[in-house]
Scaffold this motif. Structure first.
Motif, PDB file in Angstrom:
ATOM      1  N   ASN A   1       0.811  -1.217   0.000  1.00 26.98           N
ATOM      2  CA  ASN A   1       0.000   0.000   0.000  1.00 26.98           C
ATOM      3  C   ASN A   1       0.844   1.265   0.000  1.00 26.98           C
ATOM      4  OD1 ASN A   1      -2.476  -1.279  -0.198  1.00 26.98           O
ATOM      5  ND2 ASN A   1      -2.705  -1.457   2.004  1.00 26.98           N
ATOM      6  N   GLU A   2       2.007   1.229   0.622  1.00 27.65           N
ATOM      7  CA  GLU A   2       2.892   2.403   0.600  1.00 27.65           C
ATOM      8  C   GLU A   2       3.377   2.696  -0.812  1.00 27.65           C
ATOM      9  OE1 GLU A   2       6.117   2.063   3.402  1.00 27.65           O
ATOM     10  OE2 GLU A   2       4.740   1.797   5.090  1.00 27.65           O
ATOM     11  N   VAL A   3       3.790   1.672  -1.543  1.00 25.94           N
ATOM     12  CA  VAL A   3       4.254   1.921  -2.911  1.00 25.94           C
ATOM     13  C   VAL A   3       3.092   2.226  -3.840  1.00 25.94           C
ATOM     14  CG1 VAL A   3       6.453   0.698  -2.663  1.00 25.94           C
ATOM     15  CG2 VAL A   3       4.465  -0.540  -3.511  1.00 25.94           C
ATOM     16  N   LEU A   4       1.917   1.646  -3.565  1.00 24.29           N
ATOM     17  CA  LEU A   4       0.729   2.013  -4.353  1.00 24.29           C
ATOM     18  C   LEU A   4       0.377   3.479  -4.146  1.00 24.29           C
ATOM     19  CD1 LEU A   4      -1.959  -0.833  -4.279  1.00 24.29           C
ATOM     20  CD2 LEU A   4      -0.893   0.235  -6.273  1.00 24.29           C
TER      21      LEU A   4
ATOM     22  N   ILE B   1       0.001   6.279  -6.943  1.00 26.28           N
ATOM     23  CA  ILE B   1      -1.155   7.185  -7.049  1.00 26.28           C
ATOM     24  C   ILE B   1      -0.658   8.617  -7.219  1.00 26.28           C
ATOM     25  CG2 ILE B   1      -3.048   8.246  -5.726  1.00 26.28           C
ATOM     26  CD1 ILE B   1      -3.540   5.421  -4.490  1.00 26.28           C
ATOM     27  N   GLN B   2       0.259   9.033  -6.349  1.00 32.56           N
ATOM     28  CA  GLN B   2       0.780  10.412  -6.402  1.00 32.56           C
ATOM     29  C   GLN B   2       1.368  10.725  -7.776  1.00 32.56           C
ATOM     30  OE1 GLN B   2      -0.749  11.839  -3.565  1.00 32.56           O
ATOM     31  NE2 GLN B   2       1.083  13.066  -3.601  1.00 32.56           N
ATOM     32  N   LEU B   3       2.197   9.820  -8.292  1.00 35.07           N
ATOM     33  CA  LEU B   3       2.858  10.082  -9.564  1.00 35.07           C
ATOM     34  C   LEU B   3       1.860  10.099 -10.723  1.00 35.07           C
ATOM     35  CD1 LEU B   3       5.554  10.681 -10.899  1.00 35.07           C
ATOM     36  CD2 LEU B   3       5.845   8.205 -11.231  1.00 35.07           C
ATOM     37  N   PHE B   4       1.007   9.087 -10.785  1.00 35.91           N
ATOM     38  CA  PHE B   4       0.000   9.068 -11.858  1.00 35.91           C
ATOM     39  C   PHE B   4      -0.928  10.280 -11.750  1.00 35.91           C
ATOM     40  CE2 PHE B   4       0.482   4.231 -12.132  1.00 35.91           C
ATOM     41  CZ  PHE B   4       1.061   4.256 -13.389  1.00 35.91           C
ATOM     42  N   TRP B   5      -1.273  10.679 -10.542  1.00 31.22           N
ATOM     43  CA  TRP B   5      -2.156  11.824 -10.319  1.00 31.22           C
ATOM     44  C   TRP B   5      -1.487  13.103 -10.805  1.00 31.22           C
ATOM     45  CZ3 TRP B   5      -4.507  12.561  -4.725  1.00 31.22           C
ATOM     46  CH2 TRP B   5      -5.486  13.557  -4.741  1.00 31.22           C
ATOM     47  N   MET B   6      -0.198  13.252 -10.533  1.00 27.64           N
ATOM     48  CA  MET B   6       0.530  14.464 -10.950  1.00 27.64           C
ATOM     49  C   MET B   6       0.753  14.501 -12.455  1.00 27.64           C
ATOM     50  SD  MET B   6       3.462  15.136  -8.041  1.00 27.64           S
ATOM     51  CE  MET B   6       4.217  13.527  -8.212  1.00 27.64           C
TER      52      MET B   6
ATOM     53  N   PHE C   1      10.287   6.998  -8.540  1.00 24.83           N
ATOM     54  CA  PHE C   1       9.388   7.613  -7.565  1.00 24.83           C
ATOM     55  C   PHE C   1       8.951   6.641  -6.477  1.00 24.83           C
ATOM     56  CE2 PHE C   1       5.530   9.756  -6.043  1.00 24.83           C
ATOM     57  CZ  PHE C   1       5.962  11.071  -6.002  1.00 24.83           C
ATOM     58  N   MET C   2       8.696   5.403  -6.869  1.00 21.71           N
ATOM     59  CA  MET C   2       8.233   4.408  -5.905  1.00 21.71           C
ATOM     60  C   MET C   2       9.389   3.846  -5.072  1.00 21.71           C
ATOM     61  SD  MET C   2       5.480   2.523  -8.412  1.00 21.71           S
ATOM     62  CE  MET C   2       5.039   1.187  -7.342  1.00 21.71           C
TER      63      MET C   2
ATOM     64  N   LYS D   1      -4.620  -0.826 -10.244  1.00 18.85           N
ATOM     65  CA  LYS D   1      -4.557  -1.072  -8.796  1.00 18.85           C
ATOM     66  C   LYS D   1      -4.474   0.248  -8.026  1.00 18.85           C
ATOM     67  CE  LYS D   1      -2.684  -5.764  -8.723  1.00 18.85           C
ATOM     68  NZ  LYS D   1      -2.845  -6.184 -10.088  1.00 18.85           N
ATOM     69  N   ALA D   2      -3.730   1.206  -8.570  1.00 18.76           N
ATOM     70  CA  ALA D   2      -3.642   2.529  -7.938  1.00 18.76           C
ATOM     71  C   ALA D   2      -5.006   3.214  -7.958  1.00 18.76           C
ATOM     72  CB  ALA D   2      -2.586   3.383  -8.649  1.00 18.76           C
ATOM     73  N   LEU D   3      -5.705   3.156  -9.088  1.00 18.11           N
ATOM     74  CA  LEU D   3      -7.049   3.747  -9.187  1.00 18.11           C
ATOM     75  C   LEU D   3      -8.010   3.081  -8.203  1.00 18.11           C
ATOM     76  CD1 LEU D   3      -8.032   4.343 -12.933  1.00 18.11           C
ATOM     77  CD2 LEU D   3      -8.045   6.006 -11.071  1.00 18.11           C
ATOM     78  N   GLN D   4      -7.962   1.765  -8.110  1.00 13.93           N
ATOM     79  CA  GLN D   4      -8.847   1.057  -7.185  1.00 13.93           C
ATOM     80  C   GLN D   4      -8.554   1.447  -5.739  1.00 13.93           C
ATOM     81  OE1 GLN D   4      -7.925  -2.906  -8.493  1.00 13.93           O
ATOM     82  NE2 GLN D   4      -9.455  -2.855 -10.125  1.00 13.93           N
TER      83      GLN D   4
END
Length: 190
Positions: free
Chosen positions: A10-13, A17-22, A36-37, A57-60
């Motif tokens: 979950n920490e790397v997910l 999330i942060q990277l894909f979101w940015m 980044f991860m 998985k990040a989106l979920q």
């Protein structure tokens, strides 16, 4: 004997999330994710699969976290209109988070070309709309909102307004403008 994982999933997910979101899906390379991860490329493939599988998985995970936050908000025993205000204000930038919303950004970037993303985004929107619908009905039952309001139509309206705010926050530089929009939205409930 295989290597043991040296990271918490979950920490790397959350980092994914942060990277894909940015950056979005298309602008994020596997090397960006590795850097980044803070895990090896092989570990990403072994744990999550390819870039698309990691993205899903990040989106979920993001959807699950957001839905939990929203449920906790609407379960509070506070005036419904105040809960709706807080719901709308959740669109405004929070410290340490990228602008906008990861789900909304994903829908805009990939919704038309990726059926798996489109399904997840639509599912997330439906859950949020259902919570808004229930909140409107609760407000009516408590006598806090007009009985003449149509819960389904108002939940659609509030969802649309919330999505607009989550998109607008990416370019709006004046907090006052966003606050004014929220005030106007809430006035429709009077």
């Amino acid at each position: 004997m295989g290597r043991t994982k040296e990271f918490e999933i979950n920490e790397v997910l959350d980092k994914a999330i942060q990277l894909f979101w940015m950056q979005g899906y298309e602008k994020t390379s596997m090397q960006d994710l590795v850097d980044f991860m803070g895990i090896h490329r092989r570990s990403i493939y072994d744990t999550f699969g390819d870039k698309h599988a990691l993205y899903m998985k990040a989106l979920q995970r993001y959807k699950s976290i957001q839905n939990k936050k929203l449920r906790l908000l609407v379960e509070k025993q506070e005036p419904v209109k105040e809960l709706i205000r807080r719901f709308l204000e959740s669109s405004i930038k929070k410290e340490g988070e990228p602008l906008g919303c990861f789900i909304v950004n994903s829908g805009v970037e990939l919704g038309v070309i990726d059926p798996e993303v489109a399904f997840l985004v639509e599912e997330s929107y439906s859950i949020t709309e259902k919570l808004l619908y229930d909140l409107i009905q609760t407000g009516q039952q408590r006598g806090e909102l007009r009985a003449s309001l149509e819960p389904e139509a108002i939940s659609h309206y509030l969802m649309n307004a919330w999505l607009g705010l989550r998109t607008m926050v990416k370019t709006a530089t004046e907090q006052r403008k966003l606050t004014s929009i929220i005030h106007t939205i809430l006035n429709t409930l009077d």
